[in-house]
Design an enzyme around this catalytic site. Structure first.
Site, PDB file in Angstrom:
ATOM      1  N   PRO A   2       0.857  -1.205   0.000  1.00 22.32           N
ATOM      2  CA  PRO A   2       0.000   0.000   0.000  1.00 22.32           C
ATOM      3  C   PRO A   2       0.887   1.248   0.000  1.00 22.32           C
ATOM      4  CG  PRO A   2      -0.607  -1.492   1.795  1.00 22.32           C
ATOM      5  CD  PRO A   2       0.688  -1.987   1.229  1.00 22.32           C
ATOM      6  N   GLU A   3       0.615   2.146  -0.912  1.00 21.21           N
ATOM      7  CA  GLU A   3       1.365   3.397  -0.949  1.00 21.21           C
ATOM      8  C   GLU A   3       0.483   4.504  -0.374  1.00 21.21           C
ATOM      9  OE1 GLU A   3       4.115   4.264  -3.930  1.00 21.21           O
ATOM     10  OE2 GLU A   3       4.053   2.291  -4.853  1.00 21.21           O
ATOM     11  N   HIS A  91      -5.474 -14.554   9.311  1.00 19.72           N
ATOM     12  CA  HIS A  91      -4.713 -13.311   9.113  1.00 19.72           C
ATOM     13  C   HIS A  91      -5.442 -12.057   9.591  1.00 19.72           C
ATOM     14  CE1 HIS A  91      -2.064 -15.870   6.898  1.00 19.72           C
ATOM     15  NE2 HIS A  91      -2.887 -16.005   5.874  1.00 19.72           N
ATOM     16  N   ARG A 115       1.150 -11.073   5.517  1.00 22.27           N
ATOM     17  CA  ARG A 115       2.620 -11.154   5.594  1.00 22.27           C
ATOM     18  C   ARG A 115       3.172 -10.587   6.896  1.00 22.27           C
ATOM     19  NH1 ARG A 115       5.181  -9.465  -0.010  1.00 22.27           N
ATOM     20  NH2 ARG A 115       7.033 -10.204   1.089  1.00 22.27           N
ATOM     21  N   ARG A 160      23.315  15.906  -3.155  1.00 19.70           N
ATOM     22  CA  ARG A 160      22.993  14.484  -3.352  1.00 19.70           C
ATOM     23  C   ARG A 160      23.410  13.986  -4.727  1.00 19.70           C
ATOM     24  NH1 ARG A 160      18.095  12.487   0.383  1.00 19.70           N
ATOM     25  NH2 ARG A 160      18.052  14.270   1.774  1.00 19.70           N
TER      26      ARG A 160
END
Ligand code: ZN
Length: 279
Positions: A2-3, A91, A115, A160
């Site tokens: 999930p973002e 789960h 997971r 960077r």
């Protein structure tokens, strides 16, 4: 995984069912996920009212007067709201049960996480400001809030040498720009993902910041999900139907110029881009 858009969509879906409601029970079905569950959570939350919900990066926040529940969906987690009395499935690790209100019966906010990389943690108000929490204090700015800009990206990347894509995804400048959205934003801004972050001009960073904002906002509007097993709060699949321009399109003609989309590895992650459209 999930973002940010999925977490925000989840928050918006969950909010009307829990905000303003009093917790009647908390069920912990295992010791914990990525980290142990706070064992005292049932006693801490029973009888307490949810003031509001929030989000910081990919952390979903449930605010109480005496502290904040911090939920992370990990790699495979999702939250659903359902009526009470439904037996937990495999789960299903965590339930937050709230009292009924406004003609609606009691509801359960249930977390499934096959997971088990997710997290449910408690930040007590007595321990200080939430933003100083160890998981939150290093986070960059929110991409959809006013602190995010091309100027910020520019200023934070002068030293960077890593690629612009890796800088964008690092999380310490801006949070929540995961692999898919980084690839898509760089395409929309016309920037080659391999370009060293410090070599990009302010004007190009302005374009990139705009692209990030647009793409995340579009994903949220579309009920964004990139995760196969993401289930939205009403139980329907939230599989993301958005049209990608580059992500997961290796070898396929670019939608703009028809050149084959290229796939490379950057920092163990796949990057997709168009050599013609992105310079
Ligand atoms: Zn192209």
């Amino acid at each position: 995984m999930p973002e940010l858009p999925e977490v925000e969509v989840t928050r918006r879906g969950v909010a009307p069912h829990v905000e303003g409601r009093t917790v009647r029970n908390v069920v912990l079905r295992r010791e914990g996920l990525r980290w142990p569950f706070p064992a005292a959570l049932p006693q801490l939350l029973a009888g307490r009212k949810v003031l509001s919900t929030g989000r910081r990066g990919k952390y979903l926040l449930v605010h109480f007067e005496h502290g904040t529940l911090i939920i992370h969906l990990g790699m495979s987690g999702h939250l659903r709201v359902m009526d009470t009395g439904l037996e937990a499935e495999k789960h299903d690790h965590f339930d937050l049960e709230v009292e009924g209100q406004d003609g609606q019966g009691p509801q359960v906010l249930r977390m499934k996480d096959p997971r088990r990389f997710g997290a449910v943690l408690w930040h007590d108000a007595a321990d200080g400001e939430l933003e100083h929490h160890v998981l939150l204090r290093e986070l960059g700015v929110e991409p959809l809030e006013s602190g995010f800009s091309g100027k910020l990206l520019y200023d934070q990347t002068r030293q960077r040498s890593v690629s612009v894509k890796q800088a964008l995804m690092a999380g310490d400048i801006v949070v929540g720009v995961g692999n898919i959205y980084a690839s898509e934003s760089l395409f929309r801004a016309g920037i080659n993902p391999k370009t060293p972050a410090k070599r990009i001009s302010l004007a190009r960073y302005e374009k990139l910041a705009q692209a990030v904002r647009e793409i995340l906002a579009e994903a949220i509007v579309q009920g964004g999900s990139t995760l196969r097993d993401f289930i939205s709060v009403n139980g329907q699949s939230g599989y993301f139907q958005q049209t990608y321009f580059v992500y997961d399109r290796a070898g396929v003609p670019c939608r703009v110029c028809a050149a084959p989309i290229r796939q490379i590895k950057q920092g163990q992650r796949s990057t997709f881009y168009c050599v013609n459209c992105q310079k």
